[in-house]
Motif scaffolding. Structure first.
Motif, PDB file in Angstrom:
ATOM      1  N   VAL A  87      -9.366 -39.240  17.516  1.00 57.75           N
ATOM      2  CA  VAL A  87     -10.365 -38.931  18.531  1.00 57.75           C
ATOM      3  C   VAL A  87      -9.849 -37.799  19.402  1.00 57.75           C
ATOM      4  O   VAL A  87      -8.638 -37.634  19.583  1.00 57.75           O
ATOM      5  CB  VAL A  87     -10.731 -40.145  19.415  1.00 57.75           C
ATOM      6  CG1 VAL A  87     -11.506 -41.182  18.614  1.00 57.75           C
ATOM      7  CG2 VAL A  87      -9.506 -40.750  20.068  1.00 57.75           C
ATOM      8  N   ALA A  88     -10.779 -37.032  19.904  1.00 52.27           N
ATOM      9  CA  ALA A  88     -10.490 -36.018  20.924  1.00 52.27           C
ATOM     10  C   ALA A  88     -10.989 -36.599  22.236  1.00 52.27           C
ATOM     11  O   ALA A  88     -12.127 -37.085  22.329  1.00 52.27           O
ATOM     12  CB  ALA A  88     -11.202 -34.715  20.599  1.00 52.27           C
ATOM     13  N   VAL A  89     -10.129 -36.557  23.243  1.00 50.68           N
ATOM     14  CA  VAL A  89     -10.443 -37.190  24.523  1.00 50.68           C
ATOM     15  C   VAL A  89     -10.311 -36.158  25.643  1.00 50.68           C
ATOM     16  O   VAL A  89      -9.338 -35.403  25.688  1.00 50.68           O
ATOM     17  CB  VAL A  89      -9.476 -38.378  24.781  1.00 50.68           C
ATOM     18  CG1 VAL A  89      -9.758 -39.024  26.122  1.00 50.68           C
ATOM     19  CG2 VAL A  89      -9.569 -39.392  23.651  1.00 50.68           C
ATOM     20  N   ARG A  90     -11.319 -36.141  26.502  1.00 49.36           N
ATOM     21  CA  ARG A  90     -11.293 -35.298  27.701  1.00 49.36           C
ATOM     22  C   ARG A  90     -11.616 -36.224  28.881  1.00 49.36           C
ATOM     23  O   ARG A  90     -12.622 -36.917  28.866  1.00 49.36           O
ATOM     24  CB  ARG A  90     -12.324 -34.182  27.629  1.00 49.36           C
ATOM     25  CG  ARG A  90     -12.278 -33.249  28.836  1.00 49.36           C
ATOM     26  CD  ARG A  90     -13.450 -32.276  28.899  1.00 49.36           C
ATOM     27  NE  ARG A  90     -13.650 -31.467  27.726  1.00 49.36           N
ATOM     28  CZ  ARG A  90     -12.969 -30.336  27.425  1.00 49.36           C
ATOM     29  NH1 ARG A  90     -12.012 -29.927  28.215  1.00 49.36           N
ATOM     30  NH2 ARG A  90     -13.262 -29.663  26.337  1.00 49.36           N
ATOM     31  N   GLU A  91     -10.735 -36.239  29.852  1.00 51.29           N
ATOM     32  CA  GLU A  91     -10.935 -37.065  31.052  1.00 51.29           C
ATOM     33  C   GLU A  91     -11.251 -38.517  30.678  1.00 51.29           C
ATOM     34  O   GLU A  91     -12.217 -39.107  31.168  1.00 51.29           O
ATOM     35  CB  GLU A  91     -12.022 -36.475  31.937  1.00 51.29           C
ATOM     36  CG  GLU A  91     -11.656 -35.107  32.484  1.00 51.29           C
ATOM     37  CD  GLU A  91     -12.749 -34.505  33.343  1.00 51.29           C
ATOM     38  OE1 GLU A  91     -13.876 -35.036  33.390  1.00 51.29           O
ATOM     39  OE2 GLU A  91     -12.472 -33.472  33.978  1.00 51.29           O
ATOM     40  N   GLU A  92     -10.463 -39.071  29.759  1.00 46.31           N
ATOM     41  CA  GLU A  92     -10.576 -40.465  29.315  1.00 46.31           C
ATOM     42  C   GLU A  92     -11.887 -40.773  28.595  1.00 46.31           C
ATOM     43  O   GLU A  92     -12.249 -41.936  28.426  1.00 46.31           O
ATOM     44  CB  GLU A  92     -10.362 -41.419  30.492  1.00 46.31           C
ATOM     45  CG  GLU A  92      -8.989 -41.273  31.116  1.00 46.31           C
ATOM     46  CD  GLU A  92      -8.756 -42.233  32.258  1.00 46.31           C
ATOM     47  OE1 GLU A  92      -9.308 -43.345  32.242  1.00 46.31           O
ATOM     48  OE2 GLU A  92      -8.004 -41.849  33.176  1.00 46.31           O
ATOM     49  N   ARG A  93     -12.591 -39.766  28.126  1.00 42.10           N
ATOM     50  CA  ARG A  93     -13.863 -39.936  27.414  1.00 42.10           C
ATOM     51  C   ARG A  93     -13.724 -39.374  26.009  1.00 42.10           C
ATOM     52  O   ARG A  93     -13.278 -38.232  25.835  1.00 42.10           O
ATOM     53  CB  ARG A  93     -14.957 -39.197  28.174  1.00 42.10           C
ATOM     54  CG  ARG A  93     -16.310 -39.283  27.555  1.00 42.10           C
ATOM     55  CD  ARG A  93     -17.330 -38.621  28.504  1.00 42.10           C
ATOM     56  NE  ARG A  93     -18.518 -38.312  27.765  1.00 42.10           N
ATOM     57  CZ  ARG A  93     -18.989 -37.085  27.528  1.00 42.10           C
ATOM     58  NH1 ARG A  93     -18.374 -36.036  28.023  1.00 42.10           N
ATOM     59  NH2 ARG A  93     -20.071 -36.897  26.829  1.00 42.10           N
ATOM     60  N   VAL A  94     -14.100 -40.159  25.003  1.00 44.09           N
ATOM     61  CA  VAL A  94     -14.049 -39.708  23.617  1.00 44.09           C
ATOM     62  C   VAL A  94     -15.165 -38.691  23.401  1.00 44.09           C
ATOM     63  O   VAL A  94     -16.345 -39.000  23.606  1.00 44.09           O
ATOM     64  CB  VAL A  94     -14.195 -40.891  22.633  1.00 44.09           C
ATOM     65  CG1 VAL A  94     -14.299 -40.395  21.199  1.00 44.09           C
ATOM     66  CG2 VAL A  94     -13.017 -41.849  22.791  1.00 44.09           C
ATOM     67  N   VAL A  95     -14.783 -37.462  23.009  1.00 46.72           N
ATOM     68  CA  VAL A  95     -15.757 -36.385  22.851  1.00 46.72           C
ATOM     69  C   VAL A  95     -15.750 -35.779  21.448  1.00 46.72           C
ATOM     70  O   VAL A  95     -16.518 -34.866  21.161  1.00 46.72           O
ATOM     71  CB  VAL A  95     -15.543 -35.278  23.911  1.00 46.72           C
ATOM     72  CG1 VAL A  95     -15.858 -35.811  25.301  1.00 46.72           C
ATOM     73  CG2 VAL A  95     -14.138 -34.709  23.850  1.00 46.72           C
ATOM     74  N   GLY A  96     -14.889 -36.293  20.566  1.00 49.35           N
ATOM     75  CA  GLY A  96     -14.851 -35.807  19.194  1.00 49.35           C
ATOM     76  C   GLY A  96     -14.080 -36.770  18.318  1.00 49.35           C
ATOM     77  O   GLY A  96     -13.317 -37.607  18.824  1.00 49.35           O
ATOM     78  N   THR A  97     -14.293 -36.651  17.015  1.00 46.99           N
ATOM     79  CA  THR A  97     -13.602 -37.529  16.075  1.00 46.99           C
ATOM     80  C   THR A  97     -13.554 -36.888  14.698  1.00 46.99           C
ATOM     81  O   THR A  97     -14.352 -36.002  14.372  1.00 46.99           O
ATOM     82  CB  THR A  97     -14.295 -38.906  15.995  1.00 46.99           C
ATOM     83  OG1 THR A  97     -13.510 -39.787  15.194  1.00 46.99           O
ATOM     84  CG2 THR A  97     -15.690 -38.799  15.401  1.00 46.99           C
ATOM     85  N   LEU A  98     -12.605 -37.329  13.919  1.00 47.53           N
ATOM     86  CA  LEU A  98     -12.572 -37.042  12.486  1.00 47.53           C
ATOM     87  C   LEU A  98     -11.670 -38.057  11.811  1.00 47.53           C
ATOM     88  O   LEU A  98     -10.863 -38.717  12.455  1.00 47.53           O
ATOM     89  CB  LEU A  98     -12.114 -35.615  12.165  1.00 47.53           C
ATOM     90  CG  LEU A  98     -10.695 -35.135  12.424  1.00 47.53           C
ATOM     91  CD1 LEU A  98      -9.637 -35.759  11.530  1.00 47.53           C
ATOM     92  CD2 LEU A  98     -10.646 -33.633  12.217  1.00 47.53           C
ATOM     93  N   GLN A  99     -11.850 -38.182  10.510  1.00 44.62           N
ATOM     94  CA  GLN A  99     -10.988 -39.027   9.698  1.00 44.62           C
ATOM     95  C   GLN A  99     -10.293 -38.141   8.677  1.00 44.62           C
ATOM     96  O   GLN A  99     -10.937 -37.340   7.996  1.00 44.62           O
ATOM     97  CB  GLN A  99     -11.798 -40.104   8.982  1.00 44.62           C
ATOM     98  CG  GLN A  99     -10.942 -41.012   8.123  1.00 44.62           C
ATOM     99  CD  GLN A  99     -11.751 -42.101   7.455  1.00 44.62           C
ATOM    100  OE1 GLN A  99     -12.800 -42.499   7.943  1.00 44.62           O
ATOM    101  NE2 GLN A  99     -11.257 -42.588   6.334  1.00 44.62           N
ATOM    102  N   LEU A 100      -8.975 -38.285   8.582  1.00 44.50           N
ATOM    103  CA  LEU A 100      -8.170 -37.557   7.605  1.00 44.50           C
ATOM    104  C   LEU A 100      -7.536 -38.584   6.679  1.00 44.50           C
ATOM    105  O   LEU A 100      -6.891 -39.528   7.138  1.00 44.50           O
ATOM    106  CB  LEU A 100      -7.080 -36.746   8.312  1.00 44.50           C
ATOM    107  CG  LEU A 100      -6.178 -35.922   7.390  1.00 44.50           C
ATOM    108  CD1 LEU A 100      -6.943 -34.719   6.845  1.00 44.50           C
ATOM    109  CD2 LEU A 100      -4.940 -35.459   8.142  1.00 44.50           C
TER     110      LEU A 100
END
Length: 150
Positions: free
Chosen positions: A56-69
């Motif tokens: 997950v990509a987190v900005r200010e404790e909020r999940v704002v993006g994701t990917l699975q590798l």
């Protein structure tokens, strides 16, 4: 703008991830954010597999993006490891910010770190903007993909 952290997803992140998966015309047809059970079960399977990296990509404790590798061993290409990038999503209010590029760059760097020889992904035919995005990052549409729903 505050800094983005890319980190492994936790169980607490699952609702935000599922909401992003459902937030487009294709995802709206196949995701059910109001029923968390299958997603939590899938998260448990993913987190128990060292070749799965749900990020997950987190900005200010909020999940704002994701990917699975996913790192996949194989015999082809002289026994090379390859990685598969899936479920790349950026929250609607973060699109155009460069976050998608950061997520893919993370996936490529992690693939290199794990000695993968190839990074691959598929994208639905209807996602023409995504295709241009991946091509800008150096991916080529070199194969035709097939799926069989079960």
């Amino acid at each position: 703008m505050t800094e983005i952290e890319i980190r492994p997803a936790t169980e607490e992140d699952v609702p935000a991830i599922v909401a992003m998966l459902a937030d487009d015309p294709l995802g709206a047809q196949r995701e059910t954010p109001d029923d968390p059970a299958p997603y939590l079960s899938a998260f448990e399977r993913l987190s128990g597999d060292p070749n799965q990296h749900l990020m997950v990509a987190v900005r200010e404790e909020r999940v704002v993006g994701t990917l699975q590798l996913t790192v996949v061993p194989g015999l082809s290409r002289r026994g090379a490891l390859r990685s598969i990038v899936e479920a790349v999503r950026v929250h609607a209010d973060e699109r155009g910010s460069g976050l998608g590029t950061r997520l893919i760059e993370w996936a490529i760097a992690e693939s290199r770190r794990q000695n993968c020889r190839l990074v691959q992904l598929t994208s639905d035919r209807s996602r023409t903007d995504a295709h241009r995005f991946y091509e800008r990052l150096g991916f080529t549409a070199s194969h035709v993909g097939f799926k069989l729903p079960l």
